[in-house]
Write a protein that holds these residues in place. Structure first.
Motif, PDB file in Angstrom:
ATOM      1  N   VAL A 246       0.854  -1.186   0.000  1.00 19.93           N
ATOM      2  CA  VAL A 246       0.000   0.000   0.000  1.00 19.93           C
ATOM      3  C   VAL A 246       0.891   1.238   0.000  1.00 19.93           C
ATOM      4  CG1 VAL A 246      -1.759   1.315   1.233  1.00 19.93           C
ATOM      5  CG2 VAL A 246      -1.843  -1.187   1.241  1.00 19.93           C
ATOM      6  N   GLN A 247       0.606   2.152  -0.893  1.00 18.81           N
ATOM      7  CA  GLN A 247       1.375   3.397  -0.944  1.00 18.81           C
ATOM      8  C   GLN A 247       0.867   4.380   0.100  1.00 18.81           C
ATOM      9  OE1 GLN A 247       1.443   5.162  -4.827  1.00 18.81           O
ATOM     10  NE2 GLN A 247       3.049   6.620  -4.322  1.00 18.81           N
ATOM     11  N   THR A 248       1.773   5.173   0.656  1.00 17.30           N
ATOM     12  CA  THR A 248       1.377   6.164   1.666  1.00 17.30           C
ATOM     13  C   THR A 248       1.713   7.585   1.271  1.00 17.30           C
ATOM     14  OG1 THR A 248       3.486   6.120   2.862  1.00 17.30           O
ATOM     15  CG2 THR A 248       1.818   4.484   3.499  1.00 17.30           C
ATOM     16  N   ALA A 249       2.672   7.770   0.348  1.00 14.66           N
ATOM     17  CA  ALA A 249       3.230   9.101   0.085  1.00 14.66           C
ATOM     18  C   ALA A 249       3.638   9.714   1.425  1.00 14.66           C
ATOM     19  CB  ALA A 249       2.240   9.958  -0.684  1.00 14.66           C
ATOM     20  N   ASN A 250       3.280  10.971   1.671  1.00 24.41           N
ATOM     21  CA  ASN A 250       3.715  11.632   2.911  1.00 24.41           C
ATOM     22  C   ASN A 250       2.813  11.348   4.108  1.00 24.41           C
ATOM     23  OD1 ASN A 250       6.035  13.076   1.920  1.00 24.41           O
ATOM     24  ND2 ASN A 250       4.646  14.441   0.836  1.00 24.41           N
ATOM     25  N   TRP A 251       1.660  10.672   3.898  1.00 29.18           N
ATOM     26  CA  TRP A 251       0.664  10.516   4.961  1.00 29.18           C
ATOM     27  C   TRP A 251       0.892   9.256   5.790  1.00 29.18           C
ATOM     28  CZ3 TRP A 251      -1.180  11.753  -0.090  1.00 29.18           C
ATOM     29  CH2 TRP A 251      -1.560  13.091  -0.239  1.00 29.18           C
ATOM     30  N   ILE A 252       2.066   9.062   6.287  1.00 26.53           N
ATOM     31  CA  ILE A 252       2.371   7.821   6.997  1.00 26.53           C
ATOM     32  C   ILE A 252       1.574   7.731   8.295  1.00 26.53           C
ATOM     33  CG2 ILE A 252       4.198   6.469   8.081  1.00 26.53           C
ATOM     34  CD1 ILE A 252       6.139   7.735   6.074  1.00 26.53           C
ATOM     35  N   GLY A 253       1.508   8.810   9.048  1.00 22.83           N
ATOM     36  CA  GLY A 253       0.778   8.783  10.313  1.00 22.83           C
ATOM     37  C   GLY A 253      -0.682   8.423  10.138  1.00 22.83           C
ATOM     38  N   ALA A 254      -1.358   9.094   9.200  1.00 23.51           N
ATOM     39  CA  ALA A 254      -2.776   8.823   8.959  1.00 23.51           C
ATOM     40  C   ALA A 254      -2.997   7.382   8.513  1.00 23.51           C
ATOM     41  CB  ALA A 254      -3.313   9.784   7.903  1.00 23.51           C
ATOM     42  N   MET A 255      -2.087   6.861   7.688  1.00 21.22           N
ATOM     43  CA  MET A 255      -2.229   5.499   7.198  1.00 21.22           C
ATOM     44  C   MET A 255      -1.933   4.467   8.288  1.00 21.22           C
ATOM     45  SD  MET A 255      -3.247   5.708   4.033  1.00 21.22           S
ATOM     46  CE  MET A 255      -2.771   4.216   3.151  1.00 21.22           C
ATOM     47  N   LEU A 256      -1.018   4.777   9.192  1.00 22.83           N
ATOM     48  CA  LEU A 256      -0.760   3.878  10.322  1.00 22.83           C
ATOM     49  C   LEU A 256      -2.006   3.716  11.179  1.00 22.83           C
ATOM     50  CD1 LEU A 256       2.797   5.053  11.461  1.00 22.83           C
ATOM     51  CD2 LEU A 256       2.230   2.818  10.498  1.00 22.83           C
ATOM     52  N   ILE A 257      -2.661   4.819  11.480  1.00 21.68           N
ATOM     53  CA  ILE A 257      -3.873   4.771  12.309  1.00 21.68           C
ATOM     54  C   ILE A 257      -4.987   4.027  11.587  1.00 21.68           C
ATOM     55  CG2 ILE A 257      -5.599   6.140  13.526  1.00 21.68           C
ATOM     56  CD1 ILE A 257      -2.665   6.220  14.608  1.00 21.68           C
ATOM     57  N   GLU A 258      -5.153   4.325  10.295  1.00 20.49           N
ATOM     58  CA  GLU A 258      -6.187   3.637   9.507  1.00 20.49           C
ATOM     59  C   GLU A 258      -5.966   2.129   9.537  1.00 20.49           C
ATOM     60  OE1 GLU A 258      -9.554   3.702   6.821  1.00 20.49           O
ATOM     61  OE2 GLU A 258      -8.586   5.413   7.791  1.00 20.49           O
ATOM     62  N   ALA A 259      -4.699   1.719   9.343  1.00 20.46           N
ATOM     63  CA  ALA A 259      -4.384   0.288   9.332  1.00 20.46           C
ATOM     64  C   ALA A 259      -4.714  -0.360  10.668  1.00 20.46           C
ATOM     65  CB  ALA A 259      -2.908   0.082   8.990  1.00 20.46           C
ATOM     66  N   ALA A 260      -4.357   0.307  11.770  1.00 15.39           N
ATOM     67  CA  ALA A 260      -4.635  -0.235  13.100  1.00 15.39           C
ATOM     68  C   ALA A 260      -6.130  -0.410  13.323  1.00 15.39           C
ATOM     69  CB  ALA A 260      -4.031   0.669  14.167  1.00 15.39           C
ATOM     70  N   LEU A 261      -6.915   0.597  12.924  1.00 10.84           N
ATOM     71  CA  LEU A 261      -8.367   0.537  13.117  1.00 10.84           C
ATOM     72  C   LEU A 261      -9.010  -0.534  12.242  1.00 10.84           C
ATOM     73  CD1 LEU A 261      -9.150   4.370  13.329  1.00 10.84           C
ATOM     74  CD2 LEU A 261      -9.055   2.716  15.215  1.00 10.84           C
ATOM     75  N   LEU A 262      -8.334  -0.919  11.155  1.00 11.09           N
ATOM     76  CA  LEU A 262      -8.842  -1.973  10.275  1.00 11.09           C
ATOM     77  C   LEU A 262      -8.436  -3.371  10.750  1.00 11.09           C
ATOM     78  CD1 LEU A 262      -8.175  -0.304   6.807  1.00 11.09           C
ATOM     79  CD2 LEU A 262     -10.422  -0.807   7.787  1.00 11.09           C
ATOM     80  N   GLY A 263      -7.691  -3.442  11.841  1.00 12.40           N
ATOM     81  CA  GLY A 263      -7.323  -4.736  12.397  1.00 12.40           C
ATOM     82  C   GLY A 263      -5.999  -5.297  11.918  1.00 12.40           C
ATOM     83  N   ILE A 264      -5.197  -4.485  11.235  1.00 13.38           N
ATOM     84  CA  ILE A 264      -3.873  -4.931  10.793  1.00 13.38           C
ATOM     85  C   ILE A 264      -2.994  -5.165  12.028  1.00 13.38           C
ATOM     86  CG2 ILE A 264      -1.779  -4.267   9.531  1.00 13.38           C
ATOM     87  CD1 ILE A 264      -4.148  -4.954   7.752  1.00 13.38           C
ATOM     88  N   LYS A 265      -2.266  -6.274  12.045  1.00 12.68           N
ATOM     89  CA  LYS A 265      -1.436  -6.631  13.194  1.00 12.68           C
ATOM     90  C   LYS A 265       0.059  -6.381  12.962  1.00 12.68           C
ATOM     91  CE  LYS A 265      -5.001  -8.121  15.443  1.00 12.68           C
ATOM     92  NZ  LYS A 265      -5.570  -7.278  16.544  1.00 12.68           N
ATOM     93  N   GLU A 266       0.484  -6.376  11.694  1.00 14.45           N
ATOM     94  CA  GLU A 266       1.899  -6.185  11.374  1.00 14.45           C
ATOM     95  C   GLU A 266       2.033  -5.181  10.235  1.00 14.45           C
ATOM     96  OE1 GLU A 266       3.890  -9.830  10.466  1.00 14.45           O
ATOM     97  OE2 GLU A 266       2.831 -10.935  12.030  1.00 14.45           O
ATOM     98  N   ILE A 267       2.902  -4.187  10.418  1.00 12.49           N
ATOM     99  CA  ILE A 267       3.157  -3.190   9.379  1.00 12.49           C
ATOM    100  C   ILE A 267       4.655  -3.105   9.147  1.00 12.49           C
ATOM    101  CG2 ILE A 267       3.007  -0.755   8.740  1.00 12.49           C
ATOM    102  CD1 ILE A 267       0.509  -0.546  10.497  1.00 12.49           C
ATOM    103  N   THR A 268       5.049  -3.171   7.878  1.00 12.84           N
ATOM    104  CA  THR A 268       6.436  -2.964   7.501  1.00 12.84           C
ATOM    105  C   THR A 268       6.526  -1.667   6.712  1.00 12.84           C
ATOM    106  OG1 THR A 268       6.789  -5.356   7.341  1.00 12.84           O
ATOM    107  CG2 THR A 268       8.455  -3.933   6.346  1.00 12.84           C
ATOM    108  N   LEU A 269       7.373  -0.753   7.155  1.00  9.92           N
ATOM    109  CA  LEU A 269       7.599   0.515   6.473  1.00  9.92           C
ATOM    110  C   LEU A 269       8.822   0.359   5.576  1.00  9.92           C
ATOM    111  CD1 LEU A 269       7.156   2.908   9.539  1.00  9.92           C
ATOM    112  CD2 LEU A 269       5.448   2.324   7.815  1.00  9.92           C
ATOM    113  N   ILE A 270       8.675   0.671   4.291  1.00 10.66           N
ATOM    114  CA  ILE A 270       9.754   0.461   3.335  1.00 10.66           C
ATOM    115  C   ILE A 270       9.940   1.726   2.497  1.00 10.66           C
ATOM    116  CG2 ILE A 270      10.609  -0.963   1.428  1.00 10.66           C
ATOM    117  CD1 ILE A 270       8.683  -3.150   2.374  1.00 10.66           C
ATOM    118  N   GLY A 271      11.163   2.217   2.453  1.00 15.04           N
ATOM    119  CA  GLY A 271      11.391   3.385   1.611  1.00 15.04           C
ATOM    120  C   GLY A 271      12.731   4.049   1.823  1.00 15.04           C
TER     121      GLY A 271
END
Length: 377
Positions: A246-271
């Motif tokens: 999933v692409q985030t561009a500059n909105w990493i914080g907003a996307m982290l919260i969205e992922a957590a609220l959707l039940g995602i358990k593991e996130i890898t940040l790559i860039g």
């Protein structure tokens, strides 16, 4: 607001115009003027793409070449490529004239079609031309049907079409983009997720990423967030599937919260490290218009690792994060510094998610340089 088309559409349209011109000349011996071509735009339907110019370069029995030019029109988007000419040099030739082994700057679409990168078209880190999947799919849909046996010259029963894309302004325009930071070197890329270039506001773009995340969260609890084409290529190389990316561009914080609220358990940040290291300083929107403390974060990491004061002072005077990375590599200090920064990013991201969503999510960070090479080895 008016929509337009992405660069791959104009590149393939120019190639199509050149091939049709050569075939028409063979049939009628009269050079017909082509002002537009009808394009199969895949999931976007069909459209007519204007052609600025077409010219025959050479016409012999065993090799026929033409050049066609289309002008980029991305619609009402703030796009540097608006009005940029895209050239397609096409050679219809016998198989025997083609190199038996593809050059690094070529992509084989089929035994009858080869795409090449010319001046102004960028290259990926591995030297391949920056002609990505959408352009290849458009070539299959629009160029291969023109190369069917019944349409080929009887003098060339084993005909091959060699298409070279040239962007005369590509190298200069690329210097005004972040392409090099994301692994596209020496020019622009034929990149896009759709043939249609829709004008999007900042809010629209974020919503597009959030929609993609919601879709992919339905069948996985492990997501990889990537920034830019370079991050995407690194993620693919690490074995992540498209359904995890999933692409985030500059909105990493907003996307982290969205992922957590959707039940995602593991996130890898790559860039690219020059972007992601901002998270180590608690900056979760990485736009330089909002905050840019990269050198300060690197200085703090150097102090934490007890590097010599002289080296720390050089870091503080460095103009860019890339320059600091090169300096640290030269002093054999890059691994401990970026290990500390990676650890800080993970801790800050986990705390950020906990604070705003009250969810526990495991976070891992993978940093790469501007050429796509992993920073920690």
């Amino acid at each position: 607001m008016k929509s337009g088309y992405t660069l791959p559409v104009f590149a393939i349209a120019a190639a199509k115009a050149a091939i049709i011109t050569l075939q028409n000349l063979r049939k009628s011996q009269v050079l017909e003027s082509i002002t537009s071509v009808e394009m199969d735009l895949l999931e976007a339907g069909h459209g007519h793409i204007p052609i600025a110019q077409v010219a025959i370069i050479d016409y012999q029995i065993n090799q026929q070449t033409a050049l066609a030019i289309a002008l980029s029109d991305p619609g009402d988007n703030l796009d540097l490529t608006a009005g940029m000419p895209i050239w397609a040099w096409v050679s219809l030739e016998a198989h025997g004239l083609a190199d038996e082994i593809l050059s690094p700057n070529s992509i084989s679409i089929s035994e009858r079609l080869i795409l090449e990168g010319g001046e102004g078209l960028g290259k990926s880190v591995d030297g391949k031309p920056a002609i990505y999947q959408l352009a290849q799919n458009l070539a299959q849909a629009n160029l291969l049907p023109l190369l069917s046996p019944e349409l080929l010259s009887p003098e060339l029963p084993n005909q091959l079409a060699r298409v070279r894309f040239i962007l005369p302004e590509g190298r200069a325009l690329a210097k005004r983009t972040s392409n090099a930071a994301f692994g596209i070197l020496e020019g622009l890329s034929l990149l896009g997720t759709s043939a249609i270039s829709q004008p999007l506001s900042v809010e629209d773009k974020l919503e597009e990423f959030r929609t993609d995340l919601r879709d992919k969260a339905t069948d996985t609890q492990a997501i990889a967030f990537y920034i830019g084409a370079n991050g995407y290529q690194v993620a693919q190389g690490l074995g992540f599937s498209d359904r995890q990316l999933v692409q985030t561009a500059n909105w990493i914080g907003a996307m982290l919260i969205e992922a957590a609220l959707l039940g995602i358990k593991e996130i890898t940040l790559i860039g690219y490290h020059g972007k992601l290291l901002k998270l180590a300083g608690g900056i979760f929107n990485t736009s330089s218009h909002l905050a840019d403390a990269r050198i300060d974060i690197l200085v703090r990491a150097a102090v934490h690792q007890n590097l010599p004061m002289e080296l720390i002072q050089k870091i503080e005077r460095s103009p860019t994060a890339e320059a600091v990375h090169n300096l640290l590599v030269a002093n054999n200090s890059d691994q401990p510094v970026f290990a500390h920064i990676t650890d800080q990013i993970n801790q800050r991201a986990i705390a950020y998610i906990q604070k705003y969503s009250d969810r526990q999510v495991a976070v891992k960070t993978i940093l790469c340089d501007r050429l796509g090479k992993l920073v920690l080895g």
